[in-house]
Write a protein that holds these residues in place. Structure first.
Motif, short mmCIF file in Angstrom:
data_model
loop_
_atom_site.label_atom_id
_atom_site.label_comp_id
_atom_site.label_asym_id
_atom_site.label_seq_id
_atom_site.Cartn_x
_atom_site.Cartn_y
_atom_site.Cartn_z
N GLY A 93 2.43 7.06 -7.05
CA GLY A 93 1.21 7.74 -7.31
C GLY A 93 1.73 9.44 -6.96
N SER A 94 2.29 9.51 -5.63
CA SER A 94 2.09 10.46 -5.70
C SER A 94 3.82 11.40 -6.81
CB SER A 94 2.82 11.25 -3.89
OG SER A 94 1.47 10.51 -2.75
N TYR A 100 2.13 1.45 -3.26
CA TYR A 100 1.69 1.71 -4.70
C TYR A 100 0.71 3.78 -3.96
CZ TYR A 100 -3.24 2.60 -6.59
OH TYR A 100 -3.92 3.41 -7.36
N LEU A 101 1.08 4.30 -3.21
CA LEU A 101 0.77 5.15 -3.13
C LEU A 101 2.01 6.42 -2.72
CD1 LEU A 101 -1.09 5.57 0.48
CD2 LEU A 101 -2.27 5.77 -1.81
N THR A 102 3.35 6.07 -2.60
CA THR A 102 4.81 6.27 -3.35
C THR A 102 4.83 6.66 -4.26
OG1 THR A 102 5.78 5.78 -1.37
CG2 THR A 102 7.03 6.76 -3.11
N LEU A 159 0.75 -1.49 0.17
CA LEU A 159 0.07 0.11 0.08
C LEU A 159 0.30 1.18 -0.14
CD1 LEU A 159 -2.89 1.47 0.02
CD2 LEU A 159 -2.60 1.16 2.69
N VAL A 160 2.22 1.36 0.93
CA VAL A 160 2.75 2.45 0.91
C VAL A 160 3.18 2.99 -0.29
CG1 VAL A 160 4.75 3.10 2.24
CG2 VAL A 160 2.98 2.14 3.48
#
Length: 564
Positions: A30-31, A26-28, A23-24
Motif C-alpha cells: 500500500g505504501s 500488505y502495508l508495504t 500484514l507487513v
C-alpha cells in the motif's frame, strides 16, 4: 461463507508468524502504491479536456510560500539569490509607454494554447496563457521563488502566489510545482509536451516533465510596483545629509537592483537606494521620509549590469524596500495601567477596521481590544482580542455597534468611514471568503449579493449617523484619506488616543502598513456588481451622510463616493 471465514481465522491463529508476515507485506504494498501515485505524472489529456487558462480558486488552506526547496523530483535551487528578478524600471518602457518585447518569443503559442480549451469563471480570470516552455533543473526558465504541493496544486493557486509577490509570470510543472519570475529564460516547445494534470484540479494542465505551462499575470497596479521580494518605493531626491540619512554606502561599478537590495538585506536595513554606481542602505527617517516623490524619469539611468532596470543617478535615487523588517515599531504590549477612558474604533463592517487596528498598534506600541472575539485575529497577533472590552488594558476598542446605549458606553471614538461601494464588497468577501479570501462567483451572481446590499446598505448610513448623534468626542477619519496620507491621518488618530506622536515611529509604520490582512490584487471582479437600482438607493444614503457631516462643520464625503 461463514465456514470459510472460520477456517481462515483458525489458520492464522495457529500460525501467527504468517499472519504478521502477511500484514507487513500488505502495508508495504500500500505504501509503494501511495508513493508511486504521488510522483508519477498523469496520462496525457487532449486539448479539449484541458483548461490551463482558467483562473480557478485554490482548494483547502494555502500552503505557505516556501521559497527555493531541495525536495521532490529534481527540485532544487531556481538560480542564484542575486539573480532573482525584480521590478523593471522606466528603461523597460518604450517611448510610447509600451513594454519592450524581450521577455521571450511567444510565437504562435497563445493562439495554439487557447484553441479548444475550456475557460471557466471568466470573470475571475486574471492571467493569459502564454504556452509550454522547456525547463532545465540546472537553469530554470523562471528564476524567482517557487513552491510545490503534490496533492492540491491548482492553476489559480500558483498564479495568486506569484501575483501577490509581484512577479510577471507563473509557471506550473510536473502537475505540482509552481515557479515565479519576471523573465522567461527558455524556449517555447510543443503544447503536447505539457501533458500532466494538476494534482488539485482535474481537467487542467500543469506542465509536464521538465516542461512549464506559463501564464502572463495581469497584476493590479499595487502588485506591479513590487519587484520580486522587494517593494518599489519610487524616485527621490538625494537627502541633504547623506551619511546620516543612509548610513551604509557601497560602490558598485556593475550595479543592478539585485545587488543593491541583496547588500541592504544582508546589512539588515529595510531601504535600498540606488544612485547610479553607488548603493545606499538605511531606514526611513525625518532626514529621508520618502514623502516627496519625484518624476521617475529623473531616475531613468539604466543599470550597468542589467539592460531593463533603472538604477537612479547621484542626485535622484531609486528606492526599494527590502524584506528586512523595520523593528522600530514592532514592539507591542498592554497598557501599563488601567485606562480611565474607553475609546472606540468604530466602523461599518468592511471599512478597514482591522487594518486601522494594525496601524494603531504599530504607531502606539499598545494592543487594541474588541467588542467581540475573533480567534483568527488573535492568532494573527491581535492579543487584545481575548480581553474583555472594558478591561482597560487596550488603547482602543474595535466595534461595529450603532445603538445609542452601546455608543454612549464609550468616552471618545475614532469613526472610520469608507466608500459604501467598496465597504459593502469588502464585507461580502469577508462573509463568504474570510478575512483575506473572496466570495465565490456563484455568490455574486446568486441571490446572496442582492439580499446583502438590501440589508447592509441602510446600516452603512445609520451607523455613521448614530455615532455623530450619540458619540462623545468623535474624530472622523475617511478610509481613503488614511490610505492616501497615512502619516498625517494616523498622527491625528494617535493624538486622540492620548499617546505622544513620534515621527520616526510613524515612518516605520508606513513601511509596515499592509499587515497580514491584505487581499491579493489578482482576483477582482471584471464587472460592476451594483445595478442601477442599487446605485440609486446607495447614492441617497451617501447624501444623507454627507449632509450630516457638513452639518457638524466636518469635511463631507470624498467625491469618489458617488457612483461612476
Amino acid at each position: 461463507m461463514a465456514k470459510l471465514w472460520f477456517k481462515f481465522q483458525r489458520y492464522f491463529r495457529r500460525k501467527p508468524v504468517r499472519f504478521f508476515t502477511f500484514l507487513v507485506l500488505y502495508l508495504t504494498a500500500g505504501s509503494l502504491v501511495f508513493l508511486h501515485s504521488g510522483f508519477v505524472g498523469q496520462p496525457a489529456i487532449s486539448q479539449s479536456q484541458a483548461s490551463p487558462a482558467a483562473g480557478v480558486q485554490a482548494e483547502g488552506a494555502e500552503l505557505p510560500f516556501l521559497g527555493d526547496l531541495h525536495l521532490g523530483r529534481g527540485f532544487r535551487d531556481t538560480g542564484e539569490a542575486s539573480n532573482i528578478a525584480r521590478r523593471y524600471g522606466p528603461w523597460f518602457k518604450g517611448k510610447d509607454g509600451s513594454e519592450r518585447a524581450k521577455l521571450g518569443d511567444y510565437g504562435g503559442a497563445w493562439s495554439r494554447a487557447l484553441k479548444g480549451r475550456i475557460v471557466r469563471e471568466k470573470e475571475e480570470e486574471r492571467a493569459k496563457y502564454i504556452g509550454c516552455y522547456l525547463d532545465d533543473t540546472q537553469s530554470r526558465a523562471l528564476r524567482g521563488v517557487s513552491f510545490f504541493d503534490y496533492k492540491k496544486m491548482t492553476i489559480f493557486r500558483c498564479q495568486d502566489n506569484c501575483a501577490e509577490r509581484g512577479y510577471l509570470y507563473a509557471g506550473l510543472e510536473f502537475g505540482a510545482e509552481c515557479y515565479c519570475g519576471h523573465k522567461i529564460q527558455a524556449t517555447n516547445v510543443s503544447e503536447a509536451e505539457c501533458d500532466m494534470e494538476c494534482k488539485g484540479e482535474r481537467g487542467s494542465v500543469c506542465g509536464g516533465a521538465n516542461r512549464l505551462s506559463v501564464f502572463r499575470l495581469q497584476l493590479a497596479q499595487e502588485s506591479a510596483r513590487r519587484y520580486g521580494s522587494a517593494v518599489f518605493r519610487g524616485c527621490f531626491r538625494r537627502p541633504d545629509n547623506l551619511s546620516l540619512a543612509l548610513p551604509v554606502t557601497a560602490a558598485m561599478p556593475n550595479m543592478s537592483v539585485d545587488k543593491c537590495v541583496d547588500l541592504c538585506t544582508e546589512k539588515e536595513y529595510p531601504l535600498a537606494a540606488l544612485a547610479g554606481t553607488a548603493c545606499h542602505c538605511g531606514f526611513p527617517t525625518t532626514r529621508f521620509p520618502l514623502h516627496e516623490r519625484e518624476d521617475e524619469q529623473l531616475c531613468a539611468q539604466k543599470c550597468s549590469a542589467e539592460e531593463f532596470e533603472s538604477c537612479g543617478t547621484p542626485r535622484y535615487f531609486i528606492v526599494y524596500q527590502t524584506q528586512v523588517q523595520d523593528n522600530r515599531c514592532m514592539d507591542r504590549r498592554f497598557l501599563p495601567a488601567k485606562s480611565k477612558q474607553l475609546i472606540a474604533l468604530a466602523s461599518f463592517p468592511g471599512a478597514g477596521n482591522t487594518w486601522a487596528r494594525h496601524l494603531i498598534e504599530l504607531a502606539t506600541g499598545f494592543y487594541t481590544g474588541s467588542y467581540y472575539f475573533d480567534g483568527s485575529l488573535y492568532n494573527k497577533g491581535f492579543k487584545g482580542e481575548r480581553d474583555h472590552w472594558r478591561s482597560g488594558r487596550t488603547i482602543c476598542i474595535k466595534t461595529h455597534e450603532s445603538g445609542q446605549k452601546e455608543i454612549e458606553a464609550f468616552d471618545a471614538a475614532i469613526l472610520l468611514i469608507r466608500n459604501p461601494y467598496k465597504a459593502l464588497m469588502a464585507e461580502f468577501n469577508r462573509k463568504y471568503g474570510g478575512h483575506i479570501g473572496f466570495a465565490a462567483h456563484a455568490h455574486w451572481k446568486g441571490k446572496e449579493w442582492p439580499e446583502f446590499v438590501r440589508n447592509y446598505a441602510p446600516w452603512w448610513a445609520t451607523h455613521t449617523l448614530d455615532w455623530l448623534k450619540f458619540g462623545k468626542k468623535v474624530l472622523v477619519v475617511h478610509f481613503e484619506d488614511l490610505k492616501r496620507d497615512l502619516f498625517v491621518q494616523l498622527g491625528r488618530m494617535v493624538s486622540l488616543l492620548g499617546v505622544a506622536v513620534r515621527e520616526d515611529r510613524l515612518l516605520c509604520v508606513e513601511s509596515q502598513k499592509d499587515g497580514n490582512f491584505k487581499r491579493s490584487g489578482l482576483r477582482k471582479l471584471e464587472y460592476d456588481p451594483y445595478t442601477a437600482d442599487m446605485q440609486k438607493v446607495i447614492s441617497a444614503y451617501i447624501k444623507m451622510v454627507d449632509t450630516a457631516l457638513k452639518g457638524r462643520n466636518l469635511t463631507g464625503v470624498p467625491d469618489d463616493y458617488y457612483p461612476r
